[in-house]
Design a protein around this motif. Structure first.
Motif, PDB file in Angstrom:
ATOM      1  N   VAL A  43      19.720 -32.469  37.722  1.00 38.94           N
ATOM      2  CA  VAL A  43      19.235 -31.666  38.968  1.00 38.94           C
ATOM      3  C   VAL A  43      19.290 -30.245  38.586  1.00 38.94           C
ATOM      4  O   VAL A  43      18.300 -29.423  38.920  1.00 38.94           O
ATOM      5  CB  VAL A  43      20.110 -32.030  39.921  1.00 38.94           C
ATOM      6  N   ALA A  44      20.398 -29.699  37.977  1.00 30.68           N
ATOM      7  CA  ALA A  44      20.295 -28.302  37.738  1.00 30.68           C
ATOM      8  C   ALA A  44      19.269 -27.726  36.951  1.00 30.68           C
ATOM      9  O   ALA A  44      18.729 -26.743  37.119  1.00 30.68           O
ATOM     10  CB  ALA A  44      21.593 -27.775  37.068  1.00 30.68           C
ATOM     11  N   GLU A  45      18.730 -28.705  35.951  1.00 32.93           N
ATOM     12  CA  GLU A  45      17.743 -28.064  35.088  1.00 32.93           C
ATOM     13  C   GLU A  45      16.422 -28.173  35.666  1.00 32.93           C
ATOM     14  O   GLU A  45      15.595 -27.377  35.436  1.00 32.93           O
ATOM     15  CB  GLU A  45      17.587 -29.427  33.760  1.00 32.93           C
ATOM     16  N   VAL A  46      16.080 -29.241  36.653  1.00 33.52           N
ATOM     17  CA  VAL A  46      14.935 -29.227  37.386  1.00 33.52           C
ATOM     18  C   VAL A  46      14.948 -27.986  38.264  1.00 33.52           C
ATOM     19  O   VAL A  46      13.825 -27.259  38.401  1.00 33.52           O
ATOM     20  CB  VAL A  46      14.971 -30.409  38.385  1.00 33.52           C
ATOM     21  N   LYS A  47      15.903 -27.610  39.079  1.00 31.64           N
ATOM     22  CA  LYS A  47      16.002 -26.336  39.830  1.00 31.64           C
ATOM     23  C   LYS A  47      15.776 -25.246  38.904  1.00 31.64           C
ATOM     24  O   LYS A  47      14.961 -24.215  39.373  1.00 31.64           O
ATOM     25  CB  LYS A  47      17.330 -26.299  40.537  1.00 31.64           C
ATOM     26  N   ARG A  48      16.355 -24.980  37.595  1.00 33.78           N
ATOM     27  CA  ARG A  48      16.233 -23.798  36.777  1.00 33.78           C
ATOM     28  C   ARG A  48      14.761 -23.733  36.592  1.00 33.78           C
ATOM     29  O   ARG A  48      14.124 -22.789  36.531  1.00 33.78           O
ATOM     30  CB  ARG A  48      16.983 -23.999  35.720  1.00 33.78           C
ATOM     31  N   ARG A  49      14.031 -24.752  36.126  1.00 30.46           N
ATOM     32  CA  ARG A  49      12.562 -24.846  35.704  1.00 30.46           C
ATOM     33  C   ARG A  49      11.670 -24.842  36.857  1.00 30.46           C
ATOM     34  O   ARG A  49      10.470 -23.988  36.706  1.00 30.46           O
ATOM     35  CB  ARG A  49      12.268 -26.224  35.052  1.00 30.46           C
ATOM     36  N   LEU A  50      12.006 -25.180  38.023  1.00 30.24           N
ATOM     37  CA  LEU A  50      11.237 -24.772  39.307  1.00 30.24           C
ATOM     38  C   LEU A  50      11.352 -23.253  39.585  1.00 30.24           C
ATOM     39  O   LEU A  50      10.146 -22.883  40.232  1.00 30.24           O
ATOM     40  CB  LEU A  50      11.715 -25.626  40.427  1.00 30.24           C
ATOM     41  N   ARG A  83      15.865 -39.555  44.718  1.00 27.81           N
ATOM     42  CA  ARG A  83      17.105 -40.106  45.442  1.00 27.81           C
ATOM     43  C   ARG A  83      18.219 -39.334  45.021  1.00 27.81           C
ATOM     44  O   ARG A  83      18.903 -38.677  45.620  1.00 27.81           O
ATOM     45  CB  ARG A  83      17.383 -41.679  45.182  1.00 27.81           C
ATOM     46  N   ILE A  84      18.337 -39.197  43.534  1.00 28.23           N
ATOM     47  CA  ILE A  84      19.342 -38.392  42.945  1.00 28.23           C
ATOM     48  C   ILE A  84      19.185 -36.833  43.252  1.00 28.23           C
ATOM     49  O   ILE A  84      20.345 -36.388  43.806  1.00 28.23           O
ATOM     50  CB  ILE A  84      19.284 -38.300  41.435  1.00 28.23           C
ATOM     51  N   PHE A  85      17.931 -36.052  43.291  1.00 30.82           N
ATOM     52  CA  PHE A  85      17.596 -34.902  43.876  1.00 30.82           C
ATOM     53  C   PHE A  85      18.233 -34.568  45.160  1.00 30.82           C
ATOM     54  O   PHE A  85      19.051 -33.626  45.676  1.00 30.82           O
ATOM     55  CB  PHE A  85      16.378 -34.395  43.591  1.00 30.82           C
ATOM     56  N   THR A 140      21.223 -31.998  46.501  1.00 29.51           N
ATOM     57  CA  THR A 140      20.762 -30.691  47.012  1.00 29.51           C
ATOM     58  C   THR A 140      20.506 -31.022  48.599  1.00 29.51           C
ATOM     59  O   THR A 140      20.522 -29.751  49.309  1.00 29.51           O
ATOM     60  CB  THR A 140      19.440 -30.364  46.498  1.00 29.51           C
ATOM     61  N   GLY A 141      20.826 -32.315  49.090  1.00 25.96           N
ATOM     62  CA  GLY A 141      20.327 -32.491  50.447  1.00 25.96           C
ATOM     63  C   GLY A 141      19.219 -32.425  51.080  1.00 25.96           C
ATOM     64  O   GLY A 141      18.608 -32.554  52.175  1.00 25.96           O
ATOM     65  N   GLN A 142      18.068 -31.979  50.043  1.00 29.79           N
ATOM     66  CA  GLN A 142      16.743 -31.730  50.224  1.00 29.79           C
ATOM     67  C   GLN A 142      15.727 -32.682  49.401  1.00 29.79           C
ATOM     68  O   GLN A 142      16.263 -32.974  48.147  1.00 29.79           O
ATOM     69  CB  GLN A 142      16.287 -30.628  49.919  1.00 29.79           C
ATOM     70  N   ALA A 143      14.561 -33.233  49.804  1.00 29.22           N
ATOM     71  CA  ALA A 143      13.623 -33.737  48.772  1.00 29.22           C
ATOM     72  C   ALA A 143      13.020 -32.848  47.919  1.00 29.22           C
ATOM     73  O   ALA A 143      13.063 -31.684  48.044  1.00 29.22           O
ATOM     74  CB  ALA A 143      12.328 -34.506  49.627  1.00 29.22           C
TER      75      ALA A 143
END
Length: 226
Positions: free
Chosen positions: A175-182, A209-211, A215-218
């Motif tokens: 999840v942290a990697e997705v947020k960093r790339r976004l 589901r995991i995200f 994060t509490g958000q889709a």
């Protein structure tokens, strides 16, 4: 019971001898039986073994003998009392017995095994520098093979050192990697699903589901808010 086992052993031996005879006649003399009963005989023997096994599965034949009761406190207190000073004997008597202190949380914490700092550092390096979490099929066994650490040691260290389960720890890094790339300008070249797959998730459903769990958000809500 011994007789039954002996009979079964003899029947197995007879079936084996018949098979050996068939092999010799077929391979060396070119003779074939018109009817082959070996399979039926073996099936009958296996059936008999099953019946005998079921008949032995009777828990009423199992008996449990309770352990001998411990010696009474009075008896234990006065064994060898002659070798004790008077003060010790008086403390050992039931009337003067002091209560045993209960275990405190500090005592239990001190008794728990400590986390090995070197093992913790090796797991952290595998995650942060070698980025093993990008493997979508990463398992505890695969991480063990990658780091050379025992699976149980990894599981204990992750639970105690990171305060998470193995799956939660791996997913937190994804999840942290997705947020960093976004947050990078290069994020526009891929869809959210494509980005998730590159970060170690193996399906859209799991990613969503995991995200949201972390994060509490889709994912789309998070992406639009950035």
């Amino acid at each position: 019971m011994l007789l039954v086992l002996l009979v079964l052993l003899v029947l197995v031996g007879l079936v084996s001898l018949q098979w050996l005879l068939e092999v010799v006649l077929r391979e060396f003399f070119g003779l074939y039986y018109k009817y082959d009963y070996s399979t039926e005989l073996l099936g009958g023997v296996v059936f008999m073994i099953g019946i005998v096994g079921l008949r032995q599965a009777d828990m009423r034949a199992v008996s449990f003998v309770p352990e001998a009761a411990p010696a009474a406190p009075e008896t234990a207190a006065f064994i060898g009392a002659g070798a004790l000073p008077d003060s010790a004997v008086s403390l050992a008597r039931p009337g003067n017995a002091s209560p045993v202190p209960a275990s405190t949380p500090d005592t239990l914490a001190a008794a728990a095994p400590a986390v090995d700092a070197a093992v913790l550092a090796r797991i952290r390096r595998a995650l942060e520098e070698e980025r093993v979490y990008l493997n979508p099929t990463l398992t505890l066994a695969e991480l063990s093979a990658h780091t050379g650490l025992a699976p149980r040691l990894i599981s204990f260290t992750v639970n105690q050192g990171f305060g998470q389960s193995f799956n939660d720890l791996i997913n937190s890094y994804r999840v942290a990697e997705v947020k960093r790339r976004l947050a990078t300008p290069d994020a526009q070249r891929l869809t959210l699903l494509g980005l998730a797959l590159e970060c170690g998730f193996n399906s859209k459903t799991t990613f969503n589901r995991i995200f949201k769990q972390f994060t509490g958000q889709a994912p789309r809500e998070w992406s639009s808010s950035e």
